[in-house]
Design a protein around this motif. Structure first.
Motif, PDB file in Angstrom:
ATOM      1  N   SER A  36       0.824  -1.212   0.000  1.00  0.00           N
ATOM      2  CA  SER A  36       0.000   0.000   0.000  1.00  0.00           C
ATOM      3  C   SER A  36       0.863   1.269   0.000  1.00  0.00           C
ATOM      4  CB  SER A  36      -0.942   0.013   1.204  1.00  0.00           C
ATOM      5  OG  SER A  36      -0.211   0.172   2.406  1.00  0.00           O
ATOM      6  N   TRP A  37       2.186   1.112   0.091  1.00  0.00           N
ATOM      7  CA  TRP A  37       3.069   2.274   0.033  1.00  0.00           C
ATOM      8  C   TRP A  37       2.928   2.956  -1.321  1.00  0.00           C
ATOM      9  CZ3 TRP A  37       8.116  -0.305   2.214  1.00  0.00           C
ATOM     10  CH2 TRP A  37       7.998  -0.431   3.588  1.00  0.00           C
ATOM     11  N   HIS A  38       3.315   4.182  -1.364  1.00  0.00           N
ATOM     12  CA  HIS A  38       3.245   4.971  -2.592  1.00  0.00           C
ATOM     13  C   HIS A  38       4.033   4.258  -3.705  1.00  0.00           C
ATOM     14  CE1 HIS A  38       3.625   8.319  -5.326  1.00  0.00           C
ATOM     15  NE2 HIS A  38       2.697   8.954  -4.621  1.00  0.00           N
ATOM     16  N   PRO A  39       3.509   4.239  -4.920  1.00  0.00           N
ATOM     17  CA  PRO A  39       4.196   3.563  -6.032  1.00  0.00           C
ATOM     18  C   PRO A  39       5.623   4.065  -6.273  1.00  0.00           C
ATOM     19  CG  PRO A  39       1.972   4.150  -6.680  1.00  0.00           C
ATOM     20  CD  PRO A  39       2.200   4.748  -5.319  1.00  0.00           C
ATOM     21  N   ILE A  40       5.882   5.320  -6.015  1.00  0.00           N
ATOM     22  CA  ILE A  40       7.243   5.857  -6.187  1.00  0.00           C
ATOM     23  C   ILE A  40       8.194   5.185  -5.203  1.00  0.00           C
ATOM     24  CG2 ILE A  40       8.682   7.936  -5.919  1.00  0.00           C
ATOM     25  CD1 ILE A  40       7.059   8.057  -8.449  1.00  0.00           C
TER      26      ILE A  40
END
Length: 57
Positions: A36-40
């Protein structure tokens, strides 16, 4: 449009650098990452893995 591309286009350059720096400083192996972390962040951790693998060859 790909979700990651949409999110990337919404980030300002400073925020992107901040996320990439955080990802490198807080690197975790793939099995310990939260999807769920940011894709970046996930992308930068993958880049770091590739760099480490390339350097060890």
């Amino acid at each position: 449009m790909d979700t990651a591309v949409m999110i990337e286009s919404e980030l300002d350059p400073i925020e992107e650098i901040r996320l990439r720096t955080w990802a490198r400083q807080n690197y975790l192996p793939r099995e310990l990452r939260d999807n769920s972390w940011h894709p970046i962040i996930l992308e930068e951790m993958l880049r770091k893995e590739k760099e480490q693998n390339h350097a060890s060859q």
